[in-house]
Design a protein around this motif. Sequence first.
Motif, PDB file in Angstrom:
ATOM      1  N   ASP A   1      48.362 -51.684 -33.087  1.00 45.21           N
ATOM      2  CA  ASP A   1      48.276 -51.519 -31.641  1.00 45.21           C
ATOM      3  C   ASP A   1      49.665 -51.563 -31.006  1.00 45.21           C
ATOM      4  N   SER A   2      50.682 -51.454 -31.841  1.00 38.13           N
ATOM      5  CA  SER A   2      52.069 -51.459 -31.375  1.00 38.13           C
ATOM      6  C   SER A   2      52.830 -50.306 -32.026  1.00 38.13           C
TER       7      SER A   2
ATOM      8  N   SER B   1      48.522 -54.504 -26.481  1.00 33.95           N
ATOM      9  CA  SER B   1      48.514 -53.179 -25.872  1.00 33.95           C
ATOM     10  C   SER B   1      47.120 -52.611 -25.644  1.00 33.95           C
ATOM     11  N   ILE B   2      46.331 -52.433 -26.689  1.00 31.86           N
ATOM     12  CA  ILE B   2      45.019 -51.821 -26.488  1.00 31.86           C
ATOM     13  C   ILE B   2      43.923 -52.885 -26.579  1.00 31.86           C
ATOM     14  N   ASN B   3      42.801 -52.605 -25.957  1.00 26.83           N
ATOM     15  CA  ASN B   3      41.723 -53.591 -25.900  1.00 26.83           C
ATOM     16  C   ASN B   3      40.962 -53.665 -27.226  1.00 26.83           C
ATOM     17  N   PRO B   4      40.113 -54.684 -27.393  1.00 26.01           N
ATOM     18  CA  PRO B   4      39.396 -54.867 -28.663  1.00 26.01           C
ATOM     19  C   PRO B   4      38.537 -53.676 -29.073  1.00 26.01           C
ATOM     20  N   ILE B   5      37.911 -52.997 -28.139  1.00 26.16           N
ATOM     21  CA  ILE B   5      37.095 -51.835 -28.486  1.00 26.16           C
ATOM     22  C   ILE B   5      37.975 -50.733 -29.069  1.00 26.16           C
ATOM     23  N   SER B   6      39.140 -50.510 -28.458  1.00 31.07           N
ATOM     24  CA  SER B   6      40.072 -49.501 -28.972  1.00 31.07           C
ATOM     25  C   SER B   6      40.629 -49.895 -30.334  1.00 31.07           C
TER      26      SER B   6
END
Length: 127
Positions: free
Chosen positions: A15-16, A89-94
């Motif tokens: 996510d990075s 950065s991105i949420n758990p679903i993403s």
Amino acid sequence: MNKVKSSIPFIFASDSRKIASQFYATCYKHASEDEKKKMFLITKNTKEIDVTKLDYNNAYIFISPRVTCGVSIVTASALDSFIYITGQSINPISLYQQSTRNRTMKHLYYFIGDHPTKKKDFKSYNV
């Protein structure tokens, strides 16, 4: 690193963008010339790569938050997937979507980095 040295393709997601780029650079440095040709880093800065048309067979794929949905990675044989989670950065679903891009996943390995939290000062029991 052992997979690169043993010529065993895999998928690495994070996510990075920074983490994905660092892992790509480290693996690239230790790869043979033939393996380097099969390594793809997909970030928002790699617009020249059409992720929907890549041949993922025998490839090493490093993906950043750019790829969370809309891309299916299908290979002739099952590949291990690695996901490095910073939580910034991105949420758990993403994150879930990103980790399941590999449709022929053999194993999923994940790492969740420390995410420091700010402690609130405790002042009283009275609300």
